[in-house]
Scaffold this motif. Structure first.
Motif, mmCIF file in Angstrom:
data_model
loop_
_atom_site.group_PDB
_atom_site.id
_atom_site.type_symbol
_atom_site.label_atom_id
_atom_site.label_comp_id
_atom_site.label_asym_id
_atom_site.label_seq_id
_atom_site.Cartn_x
_atom_site.Cartn_y
_atom_site.Cartn_z
ATOM 1 N N ALA A 1 40.928 29.815 49.134
ATOM 2 C CA ALA A 1 42.049 29.130 48.542
ATOM 3 C C ALA A 1 42.107 28.594 47.040
ATOM 4 N N ALA A 2 40.736 28.930 46.322
ATOM 5 C CA ALA A 2 40.984 28.987 44.859
ATOM 6 C C ALA A 2 41.735 29.869 44.072
ATOM 7 N N HIS A 3 42.899 30.001 44.392
ATOM 8 C CA HIS A 3 43.622 31.011 43.535
ATOM 9 C C HIS A 3 43.942 30.610 42.334
ATOM 10 N N ALA A 4 43.961 31.483 41.424
ATOM 11 C CA ALA A 4 44.197 30.879 40.057
ATOM 12 C C ALA A 4 45.190 31.977 39.528
ATOM 13 N N ASP A 5 45.631 31.544 38.195
ATOM 14 C CA ASP A 5 46.611 32.404 37.527
ATOM 15 C C ASP A 5 45.913 33.711 37.110
ATOM 16 N N GLY A 6 44.684 33.635 36.510
ATOM 17 C CA GLY A 6 44.143 34.632 36.198
ATOM 18 C C GLY A 6 42.702 34.782 36.199
ATOM 19 N N ILE A 7 42.154 35.751 36.035
ATOM 20 C CA ILE A 7 40.544 35.870 36.322
ATOM 21 C C ILE A 7 39.882 36.419 35.020
ATOM 22 N N VAL A 8 38.973 35.764 34.353
ATOM 23 C CA VAL A 8 38.132 36.267 33.340
ATOM 24 C C VAL A 8 36.807 36.498 33.840
ATOM 25 N N VAL A 9 36.129 37.767 33.441
ATOM 26 C CA VAL A 9 34.737 38.027 33.504
ATOM 27 C C VAL A 9 34.033 38.375 32.393
ATOM 28 N N LEU A 10 32.831 37.791 32.148
ATOM 29 C CA LEU A 10 32.165 37.781 31.088
ATOM 30 C C LEU A 10 31.103 39.011 31.155
ATOM 31 N N THR A 11 31.380 40.225 30.572
ATOM 32 C CA THR A 11 30.617 41.245 30.875
ATOM 33 C C THR A 11 28.946 41.062 30.766
ATOM 34 N N ALA B 1 34.896 40.724 39.914
ATOM 35 C CA ALA B 1 36.074 40.222 39.368
ATOM 36 C C ALA B 1 37.018 41.248 39.818
ATOM 37 N N ILE B 2 37.109 42.446 39.949
ATOM 38 C CA ILE B 2 38.052 43.472 40.183
ATOM 39 C C ILE B 2 38.228 43.421 41.676
ATOM 40 N N GLY B 3 37.270 42.990 42.414
ATOM 41 C CA GLY B 3 37.569 42.805 43.677
ATOM 42 C C GLY B 3 38.282 41.377 43.792
ATOM 43 N N LEU B 4 38.344 40.518 43.161
ATOM 44 C CA LEU B 4 39.072 39.457 43.284
ATOM 45 C C LEU B 4 40.505 39.904 42.847
ATOM 46 N N LEU B 5 40.662 40.526 41.882
ATOM 47 C CA LEU B 5 41.890 40.857 41.404
ATOM 48 C C LEU B 5 42.816 41.633 42.457
ATOM 49 N N ARG B 6 42.014 42.634 43.001
ATOM 50 C CA ARG B 6 42.560 43.346 44.313
ATOM 51 C C ARG B 6 43.078 42.397 45.436
ATOM 52 N N GLU B 7 42.176 41.311 45.547
ATOM 53 C CA GLU B 7 42.609 40.433 46.639
ATOM 54 C C GLU B 7 43.499 39.520 46.318
ATOM 55 N N GLY B 8 44.129 39.628 45.157
ATOM 56 C CA GLY B 8 45.421 38.747 44.701
ATOM 57 C C GLY B 8 44.855 37.271 44.260
ATOM 58 N N LEU C 1 43.307 40.155 34.980
ATOM 59 C CA LEU C 1 41.944 40.057 34.582
ATOM 60 C C LEU C 1 41.461 40.325 33.202
ATOM 61 N N LEU C 2 40.885 39.455 32.682
ATOM 62 C CA LEU C 2 40.312 39.909 31.169
ATOM 63 C C LEU C 2 38.796 39.999 31.288
ATOM 64 N N ILE C 3 38.525 41.214 30.763
ATOM 65 C CA ILE C 3 36.843 41.446 30.716
ATOM 66 C C ILE C 3 36.461 41.020 29.270
ATOM 67 N N SER C 4 35.904 40.160 29.074
ATOM 68 C CA SER C 4 35.731 39.721 27.834
ATOM 69 C C SER C 4 34.290 39.869 27.128
#
Length: 224
Positions: free
Chosen positions: A50-60, A69-76, A81-84
């Motif tokens: 339920a912790a849906h967010a506007d965006g996702i950021v992953v620190l490489t 992170a990509i799995g979370l993006l797929r799941e909506g 997604l930002l890969i920083s």
């Protein structure tokens, strides 16, 4: 005369006791602080769906973080997604191959940050990216031991978005009984020292980043 000499002779002993007390108190504070830090890290868990967010950021820093992170993006769980902190020699195609992700998803919804060189840079890049896209709430994906310092750095940037930490626990750093491995303990001690430096810098405004031993998180790394 003798009384005066006796009083003078006591001062070195008193100073020695005060120094010893200060050293012991500081040691106890550091040990207690590390115990709390390690306990807090061990207690970290992924937020509910339920912790849906506007965006996702992953620190490489490793494929485990990227895949999550990509799995979370797929799941909506976020719209982009930002890969920083991506290595300049690492292309979008290389990330797609390393994580088994189709290029269509990378081209559509993944942004790569090549500028960030450390956690401070990650925080600044994240804040800029969130502002550019109008994102007020982000999922932050990084290794569990890195969450406390990442949150501290995010609190230090201007107008930061709301951050929901999403910890990833590197398998080689934790035993099945919940205790850290030898590698994990060494990494926790190092990270705790970095956290203390960040707290001191934020409290005093003095840049102590050169003392923190901050390293550049790169896609090519596999340890975390």
């Amino acid at each position: 005369m003798r009384a005066l000499e006796e009083r003078r002779s006591r001062w070195p002993r008193r100073i020695a006791w005060l120094v010893l007390f200060a050293v012991l108190a500081s040691g106890a504070y550091l040990v207690g602080g590390f115990a709390r830090f390690a306990s807090d890290v061990a207690a970290l868990s992924a937020p509910p769906t339920a912790a849906h967010a506007d965006g996702i950021v992953v620190l490489t820093g490793g494929e485990q973080r990227l895949r999550k992170a990509i799995g979370l993006l797929r799941e909506g769980e976020g719209r982009r997604l930002l890969i920083s902190g991506v290595n300049r020699d690492t292309s979008a195609g290389a990330i797609a191959r390393a994580t088994g992700t189709e290029m269509a998803l990378i081209d559509c919804c993944v942004d790569l940050d090549y500028e960030a060189m450390d956690t401070i840079g990650n925080a600044e890049a994240t804040a800029r990216w969130a502002k550019e896209h109008g994102f007020a709430r982000l999922l932050l994906v990084t290794s569990d031991y890195h969450i406390p310092r990442s949150l501290l750095e995010m609190s230090g940037v201007s107008d930061p978005p709301a951050i929901v930490p999403y910890p990833v626990s590197p398998e080689k750093l934790w035993r099945r009984d919940g205790w850290p491995t030898r590698l994990g303990l060494r990494l926790l001690v190092t990270e705790y020292a970095k956290v203390l430096v960040v707290k001191a810098r934020l409290a005093t405004g003095v840049d102590l980043s050169t003392l923190s031993g901050s390293t550049h998180h790169r896609v090519a790394e596999r340890s975390d």
